[in-house]
Design an enzyme around this catalytic site. Structure first.
Site, PDB file in Angstrom:
ATOM      1  N   SER A  23     152.702  75.196  98.211  1.00 19.22           N
ATOM      2  CA  SER A  23     152.354  76.633  98.373  1.00 19.22           C
ATOM      3  C   SER A  23     153.172  77.431  97.660  1.00 19.22           C
ATOM      4  CB  SER A  23     152.011  76.899  99.869  1.00 19.22           C
ATOM      5  OG  SER A  23     151.983  78.091 100.032  1.00 19.22           O
ATOM      6  N   ASP A  56     158.025  80.092  95.940  1.00 24.94           N
ATOM      7  CA  ASP A  56     158.019  81.320  95.162  1.00 24.94           C
ATOM      8  C   ASP A  56     159.304  82.258  95.707  1.00 24.94           C
ATOM      9  OD1 ASP A  56     155.911  81.353  97.492  1.00 24.94           O
ATOM     10  OD2 ASP A  56     156.330  83.255  96.992  1.00 24.94           O
ATOM     11  N   GLY A  85     152.847  82.575 116.041  1.00 26.97           N
ATOM     12  CA  GLY A  85     152.036  83.593 115.354  1.00 26.97           C
ATOM     13  C   GLY A  85     151.868  82.834 113.816  1.00 26.97           C
ATOM     14  N   HIS A  86     150.470  82.533 113.731  1.00 29.14           N
ATOM     15  CA  HIS A  86     149.943  81.925 112.552  1.00 29.14           C
ATOM     16  C   HIS A  86     149.517  83.002 111.698  1.00 29.14           C
ATOM     17  CE1 HIS A  86     150.323  77.874 114.536  1.00 29.14           C
ATOM     18  NE2 HIS A  86     151.440  78.408 114.547  1.00 29.14           N
ATOM     19  N   ARG A 118     154.166  71.476 139.692  1.00 27.84           N
ATOM     20  CA  ARG A 118     152.951  71.311 140.069  1.00 27.84           C
ATOM     21  C   ARG A 118     152.691  72.663 141.154  1.00 27.84           C
ATOM     22  NH1 ARG A 118     155.189  65.751 142.291  1.00 27.84           N
ATOM     23  NH2 ARG A 118     157.010  67.035 142.186  1.00 27.84           N
ATOM     24  N   LYS A 126     152.236  77.178 108.790  1.00 32.91           N
ATOM     25  CA  LYS A 126     151.222  76.084 109.281  1.00 32.91           C
ATOM     26  C   LYS A 126     150.012  76.772 109.299  1.00 32.91           C
ATOM     27  CE  LYS A 126     153.623  75.972 113.232  1.00 32.91           C
ATOM     28  NZ  LYS A 126     154.910  76.842 112.757  1.00 32.91           N
ATOM     29  N   THR A 144     155.031  87.257 115.744  1.00 34.81           N
ATOM     30  CA  THR A 144     154.693  87.634 116.891  1.00 34.81           C
ATOM     31  C   THR A 144     155.555  88.715 117.387  1.00 34.81           C
ATOM     32  OG1 THR A 144     154.184  85.448 117.597  1.00 34.81           O
ATOM     33  CG2 THR A 144     154.755  86.411 119.287  1.00 34.81           C
ATOM     34  N   GLY A 159     159.912  76.528 113.181  1.00 35.72           N
ATOM     35  CA  GLY A 159     158.664  77.249 113.117  1.00 35.72           C
ATOM     36  C   GLY A 159     158.374  78.279 112.100  1.00 35.72           C
ATOM     37  N   ASP A 160     157.262  78.923 112.001  1.00 41.72           N
ATOM     38  CA  ASP A 160     156.975  79.902 110.947  1.00 41.72           C
ATOM     39  C   ASP A 160     157.157  79.148 109.400  1.00 41.72           C
ATOM     40  OD1 ASP A 160     156.698  81.755 112.973  1.00 41.72           O
ATOM     41  OD2 ASP A 160     158.994  82.281 112.791  1.00 41.72           O
ATOM     42  N   ASN A 192     153.271  82.230 121.921  1.00 37.45           N
ATOM     43  CA  ASN A 192     154.560  82.350 121.200  1.00 37.45           C
ATOM     44  C   ASN A 192     154.344  82.167 119.918  1.00 37.45           C
ATOM     45  OD1 ASN A 192     153.875  79.761 121.958  1.00 37.45           O
ATOM     46  ND2 ASN A 192     156.105  79.253 122.576  1.00 37.45           N
ATOM     47  N   GLN A 202     155.082  76.007 116.576  1.00 34.15           N
ATOM     48  CA  GLN A 202     156.452  76.198 116.893  1.00 34.15           C
ATOM     49  C   GLN A 202     156.721  74.980 115.520  1.00 34.15           C
ATOM     50  OE1 GLN A 202     154.836  76.307 120.213  1.00 34.15           O
ATOM     51  NE2 GLN A 202     154.928  78.338 119.498  1.00 34.15           N
TER      52      GLN A 202
END
Ligand code: GDP
Ligand code: IMO
Ligand code: MG
Length: 425
Positions: free
Chosen positions: A412, A332, A40-41, A144, A16, A299, A12-13, A38, A223
């Protein structure tokens, strides 16, 4: 642009949100397919910084349709807050943000159970969840006994909620936590439901109509592969399938609708929460990565654990997701490193592992086998063209691609939109 599925290839992180924002310019529809708040973008545009939890990262372009798919678990109160915050910043959502009527509802009792269960676990067994109610909501779905977004519009909601809450209060008592009050829970959810009514719709039909009309669809994973409930470091995972296979189940779009898979991967590795992390650096080098990379949870604000790039994880992610191209981020952050290490395999009990073992006890004992690369020792975050990168930086990126067997699609070098190089996609 071909219909593109974007997945996180580590824990994750990976960046994205930033890459989705960059690719959104060429898409008609951006759809989230799993997870919940959950996620955090983060997207940075000039001095503006947005952190999205449920709303797809395409929302910052005024003409994009954004869909929260059926595979998500949605905290309606949190979603209302997120929409209102966007609207207050001039990002309008009415008529172009759609929420699946089949997505499951994260109710206040799910969050209470998440927190109480974590508290009850012994040190070493804790998962370090975001306490957003994700696990308990997916558990109710599988059991269910869940509540879906479409149910929020049902006149029987009050009775339905009261029944569910009575069971959860019994569970909370066994976990040593305070019960929740039925009237309060209903009032909170009902208020959010009234606000969300115009957004809730049959997104399965909406997406398939768009697909047939040849609209460009961008799938936004949340995620990462190593947090996947099937392929991740179980039990230290989330409760959904962030991997590419989850995209069809979480949207109702057929497998053939996905034309290519883009794996987002950092030039090093981070993880938030508990669980094995073979290349973790618990020394000043790890601290340096955290500082330079501003590695704090989007998050929860928790410091992220940092370590070297793990090519075993990269190869494994490429395999289970069918990654066609990498989007490599945060190059970087390594600008000031004299020497950079890459884990090419693991060693455990005298045995070499080329792929991620399923056994958590083996993985916990795995020692990384490193290959070293010389750093480039010069700033890259202001560079605007791939060709202008230092030779050693390009060699490092090429090595990551060669060792993992996946070509470079996007690179990036800063949080900003314009520091993104489109290489091959
Ligand atoms: P996500 O959950 O995968 O969307 O990633 P997060 O937003 O949680 O974390 C990624 C962080 O890295 C964010 O703060 C981004 O602004 C930042 N970021 C993304 N790409 C780059 C990059 O190339 N360089 C640097 N320095 N930061 C980046
Ligand atoms: P994005 O989309 C990083 C981690 C939590 C915990 C585990 C289970 O921003 O990449 P959960 O609350 O899902 O039950 O927690 O998963 N986790 C994340 N780590 N980025 C995320 O999302 C995460 N979502 C969950 O820290 O270890
Ligand atoms: Mg994140």
């Amino acid at each position: 642009m071909a219909n593109t599925l974007l997945i996180g290839a580590q824990w994750g992180d990976e960046g994205k949100g930033k890459v989705v924002d960059f690719l959104s310019q060429n898409a008609d529809i951006v759809v989230r397919y799993q997870g919940g708040s959950n996620a955090g973008h983060t997207i940075e545009i000039g001095a503006e910084r947005y952190v999205l939890h449920l709303v797809p990262s395409g929302i910052l372009y005024p003409d994009k349709t954004c869909v929260i798919g059926n595979g998500l678990v949605i905290d309606p109160v949190g979603l209302v807050k997120e929409i209102k915050e966007l609207n207050a910043r001039g990002i309008m959502t009415a008529g172009r943000l759609h929420v699946s009527d089949r997505a499951h509802v994260v109710a206040p009792y799910h969050k209470a159970v998440d927190a109480a269960s974590e508290n009850k676990l012994a040190v070493g067994a804790k998962i370090g969840t975001t306490q957003r109610g994700i696990g308990p909501t997916y558990a109710d779905k599988a059991n269910r006994t869940g509540l879906r977004m479409g149910d929020l519009l049902d006149p029987a909601l009050k009775t339905l909620l009261a029944g569910r809450l009575a069971q959860k209060n019994e569970l909370l008592a066994t976990l040593g936590a305070a019960p929740l009050e039925a009237a309060k829970v209903y009032a909170e959810i009902h208020e959010a439901a009234l606000f969300l009514t115009p957004y809730i719709t049959d997104t399965v039909k909406l997406l398939n109509d768009a697909y047939r009309a040849k609209k460009e669809i961008l799938f936004e994973g949340a995620q990462g592969t190593m947090l996947d409930i099937d392929f991740g470091t179980y039990p230290f995972v989330t409760s959904s399938n962030p991997t590419s296979g989850g995209a069809c189940v979480g949207t109702g779009l057929p497998p053939r609708s996905v034309e290519r898979v883009l794996g987002v991967i950092k030039a090093y590795t981070t993880r938030v929460g508990e669980g094995p992390f073979p290349t973790e650096l618990l020394d000043a080098t790890g601290e340096g990565l955290r500082k330079r990379g501003r590695e704090f949870g989007a998050t929860t604000g928790r410091p992220r654990r940092c370590g070297w790039f793990d090519a075993v994880v990269g190869r494994y992610s490429a395999m289970v997701n069918g990654v066609d191209y990498w989007a490599i981020t945060k190059l970087d952050v390594l600008d000031e490193m004299e020497t950079i290490k890459v884990c090419v395999a693991y060693e455990c009990d005298g045995k070499r592992h080329e792929t991620v073992p399923a056994s958590i006890s083996i993985l916990e004992r795995c020692k990384p086998i490193y290959k070293e690369f010389p750093g480039w020792m010069s700033p890259t975050s202001q560079i605007k063209r791939y060709e202008d990168l230092p030779v050693k930086a390009k060699e490092y990126v090429k090595a990551l691609c060669d060792i993992t067997g996946v070509p470079l699609g996007v690179l990036s070098v800063s949080p900003q939109r314009e520091s993104t190089f489109r290489i091959a996609i």
